[in-house]
Design an enzyme around this catalytic site. Structure first.
Site, PDB file in Angstrom:
ATOM      1  N   ASN A 158       0.909  -1.293   0.339  1.00  0.00           N
ATOM      2  CA  ASN A 158       0.192   0.217   0.075  1.00  0.00           C
ATOM      3  C   ASN A 158       0.812   1.045  -0.234  1.00  0.00           C
ATOM      4  OD1 ASN A 158      -3.018   0.457   0.224  1.00  0.00           O
ATOM      5  ND2 ASN A 158      -3.292  -1.002   1.368  1.00  0.00           N
ATOM      6  N   ASP A 220      -2.753   2.900   4.894  1.00  0.00           N
ATOM      7  CA  ASP A 220      -3.718   2.607   3.594  1.00  0.00           C
ATOM      8  C   ASP A 220      -2.830   3.073   2.500  1.00  0.00           C
ATOM      9  OD1 ASP A 220      -5.500   1.556   1.874  1.00  0.00           O
ATOM     10  OD2 ASP A 220      -6.573   0.784   3.431  1.00  0.00           O
TER      11      ASP A 220
END
Length: 314
Positions: A158, A220
């Site tokens: 990510n 994220d």
């Protein structure tokens, strides 16, 4: 940095897990993917944060992990079973590279293009009990494995992003609560000098939403602004972090829902911050309190972002 933290939902209906947003400045459109919904999405945006028309969806046969614009038109799309090119929205998909992994347990996840027009995509190991996630780069010569394995692998790739001068790459492992930085050789695409850029506090054992035990989330998707600061969506933390080029927290921006997945900058002045969000796997109690989880949101900010890089097809 001051920010109002006033978010506007620009999509009326939520996705399961929206990800990989980018602003197409030539079209004044925001693009993103809905991973479990197996579809791409786009929306025309008028002015700064005003949606124009309805969201357009394009169904896919497999889960899309990430997308990027192609120079001259179209999209490059990382699906579970490979990387494809579409010359126009809704058009035929041309396979550029088959997935070099066991697609029954691994899929492409976060990714984007570098300034040289190469497409990068990391992978997610779905059992999430081993660091089998890798980072791949697609150029005119084919698909190359750039990171991964016992020494530099991840569980969930990510947070891929580049510094404004292109000399530093950021790459996060969500499960490890860690963002790493690398020196980047633009000519070869090689990464070196791995170091911890920022480490988040791990998730407490047995933690669940609504728990009295505090948890600030894990990294994220991400983007970088024109001052070289790294914006990281903190999944389950209901916030975004703005980190300095040295990894220091400059701002904590509250998010409108618990699970922001990825920010990007857009609008004519690149001062609109968009975030995608998730509702996948969330409890009924959480969704009752946050019914807009899974929607795409926008907020005005003071520091502009950077234009998206395009894929240069062979």
């Amino acid at each position: 940095m001051n920010t109002s933290s006033v978010w506007t939902a620009i999509t009326p209906m939520p996705d399961g897990l929206s990800e990989s947003p980018f602003w197409h400045h030539q079209e004044n459109r925001l693009y993103w993917v809905d991973i479990p919904g197996r579809r791409l999405a786009r929306l025309s945006v008028a002015g700064q944060m005003q949606a124009r028309g309805e969201v357009e969806y394009w169904p896919m046969a497999e889960e899309p992990g990430c997308i990027a614009p192609v120079k001259g038109g179209g999209l490059v799309i990382a699906l579970r079973d490979g990387i494809y090119q579409a010359r126009q929205w809704g058009g035929a998909l041309q396979l550029l590279a088959a997935a070099p992994y066991d697609s029954g347990r691994i899929r492409f996840n976060d990714g984007k293009c570098d300034a040289q027009g190469r497409f990068w995509a990391g992978t997610l190991y779905e059992p999430k009990d081993q660091v089998l996630g890798e980072l791949y780069m697609l150029d005119r010569q084919g698909l190359h494995r750039m990171m991964g394995g016992d020494k530099d692998g991840v569980t969930t790739a990510n947070g891929l992003a580049w510094s404004p001068d292109g000399r530093t790459v950021y790459w996060a492992d969500t499960a490890a609560h860690q963002v790493r930085a690398f020196d980047f050789d633009a000519a070869s695409g090689q990464l070196s000098g791995a170091r911890v850029f920022h480490h988040m506090t791990p998730k407490p054992a047995g933690w669940a939403w609504g728990s009295e035990v505090p948890y600030a989330g894990r990294p994220d998707g991400a983007t970088v602004d024109s001052e070289g600061c790294y914006w990281s969506a903190q999944y389950e933390g209901q916030r975004l972090l703005r980190l300095s080029p040295t990894g220091q927290v400059l701002a904590e921006v509250p998010a409108p829902v618990p699970c922001a997945t990825m920010p990007c900058f857009g609008g004519n002045d690149l001062k609109t911050l968009f975030i995608t969000t998730s509702r996948q796997g969330r409890s009924p109690q959480e969704l009752a309190l946050y019914p807009q989880a899974g929607c795409v949101f926008a907020m005005r900010v003071e520091v502009a972002g950077l234009p998206i890089h395009e894929f240069v097809a062979g």
